[in-house]
Write a protein that holds these residues in place. Structure first.
Motif, short mmCIF file in Angstrom:
data_model
loop_
_atom_site.label_atom_id
_atom_site.label_comp_id
_atom_site.label_asym_id
_atom_site.label_seq_id
_atom_site.Cartn_x
_atom_site.Cartn_y
_atom_site.Cartn_z
N ARG A 1 0.84 -1.20 0.00
CA ARG A 1 0.00 0.00 0.00
C ARG A 1 0.87 1.25 0.00
N ILE A 2 0.47 2.23 -0.78
CA ILE A 2 1.14 3.54 -0.81
C ILE A 2 0.08 4.60 -0.53
N ASN B 1 -7.17 -3.61 -3.28
CA ASN B 1 -7.64 -3.82 -1.91
C ASN B 1 -7.89 -2.51 -1.18
N THR B 2 -7.05 -1.50 -1.43
CA THR B 2 -7.23 -0.22 -0.75
C THR B 2 -8.46 0.51 -1.26
N ASP C 1 -11.16 2.36 0.94
CA ASP C 1 -10.66 3.71 1.19
C ASP C 1 -11.30 4.70 0.21
N GLU C 2 -12.09 5.63 0.71
CA GLU C 2 -12.81 6.55 -0.17
C GLU C 2 -11.90 7.45 -1.01
N PRO C 3 -10.86 8.08 -0.44
CA PRO C 3 -10.03 8.95 -1.27
C PRO C 3 -9.36 8.22 -2.44
N GLN C 4 -8.83 7.02 -2.18
CA GLN C 4 -8.18 6.30 -3.27
C GLN C 4 -9.20 5.77 -4.27
N GLU D 1 -2.47 13.01 -7.38
CA GLU D 1 -1.34 12.31 -7.99
C GLU D 1 -1.75 10.90 -8.41
N LEU D 2 -2.51 10.23 -7.55
CA LEU D 2 -2.96 8.89 -7.89
C LEU D 2 -3.87 8.94 -9.12
N ARG D 3 -4.78 9.90 -9.17
CA ARG D 3 -5.65 10.07 -10.34
C ARG D 3 -4.84 10.18 -11.61
N ASP D 4 -3.82 11.07 -11.58
CA ASP D 4 -3.03 11.31 -12.78
C ASP D 4 -2.20 10.09 -13.18
N GLU D 5 -1.71 9.34 -12.19
CA GLU D 5 -0.92 8.15 -12.51
C GLU D 5 -1.81 7.05 -13.11
N VAL D 6 -3.05 6.99 -12.67
CA VAL D 6 -3.98 6.02 -13.26
C VAL D 6 -4.30 6.42 -14.70
#
Length: 249
Positions: A73-74, A114-115, A119-122, A80-85
């Motif tokens: 998990r990170i 799994n996260t 996890d709502e933000p992710q 940032e996660l949105r843009d990397e996806v």
């Protein structure tokens, strides 16, 4: 019923699993996009082989974690996660287009899967990436998860997924890979679990009880021991039961 597998998870000269053999069996391919595994050449090769066989290609997006295979998990900034996806979907889509096909759905990998399930933000970051890139793309994920709920709320098509080769806890979540019972490898058991998911929409948990599992797609991991034999047994079992196998897209 759709039968999917995680493919393209090698890197450079290192190969993981038999991508081409699995593509002869499955109806959808979750292709690694270079972050948890995969590289441009592998992505292009798998996309071309999938297109030749009429197998639907999905972007298997993960954390930027080659060393940990995306299973650690990170804690990302959601933007940032949105843009990397988005970056991963677009990279795979480019290889698909060269092969005469396109990315047809998105599925998180490993720790991100799994996260985002809890996890709502992710989960929201993944959903935002899909809606920004192409809101017609379905999201393949665990039924009833936080990701499923947020994706449905954003108007995305949510496709429930079950794992024939993974253990389930009584709450309906997957057994952690570090715990006993995480993997199911016996051919007959994997095939029976797949059939019950497809017909009864349930799965047997590690405590022996049944858990609701409303799915449109069944996953087999490409890195599971004897993955090709398992996939062939599952496909035979489902078709002999009268089920038609086809991409959910």
């Amino acid at each position: 019923m759709d039968l999917n597998a995680d493919l393209g998870e090698g890197f450079g000269i290192w190969r993981l699993g038999d991508d081409l053999a699995l593509l002869d069996v499955v109806t959808s391919a979750n292709v690694a996009c270079g972050f948890h595994a995969g590289d441009p050449t592998t992505m292009r090769r798998v996309c071309a082989a999938a297109a030749d066989r009429g197998v639907a290609v999905g972007a298997q997006v993960g954390y930027r974690d080659l060393a940990g295979f995306g299973r650690r998990r990170i804690d990302y900034d959601p933007g940032e996660l949105r843009d990397e996806v988005i970056y991963q979907i677009a990279a795979l889509d480019g290889m698909c287009r060269i092969a005469g096909t396109r990315v047809r759905y998105v599925k998180p990998h490993g720790a991100l899967y799994n996260t985002a399930a809890v996890d709502e933000p992710q989960a929201a970051a993944v959903v935002s990436a899909v809606t920004d890139y192409d809101p017609t793309l379905p999201v393949l994920c665990q039924p009833g998860s936080v990701l499923a709920q947020i994706a449905a709320g954003a108007g995305l098509r949510v496709v429930g997924e079950g794992f024939a080769d993974r253990g389930y806890l009584p709450a309906g979540t997957l057994v952690p890979r570090s715990a006993p019972g995480a993997l199911v490898t016996a051919e007959a058991e994997v095939a029976d679990r797949a059939l019950r998911m497809a017909v009864e929409q349930v799965v047997v948990a590690v405590d022996g009880g049944t858990v609701a599992c409303p799915v449109e797609s069944i996953c087999l991991h490409g890195d599971t021991p004897a993955a090709v034999a398992l996939a062939r047994r599952v496909r035979t079992t489902l078709t002999e039961a009268g089920l038609e196998l086809a991409p959910f897209t």
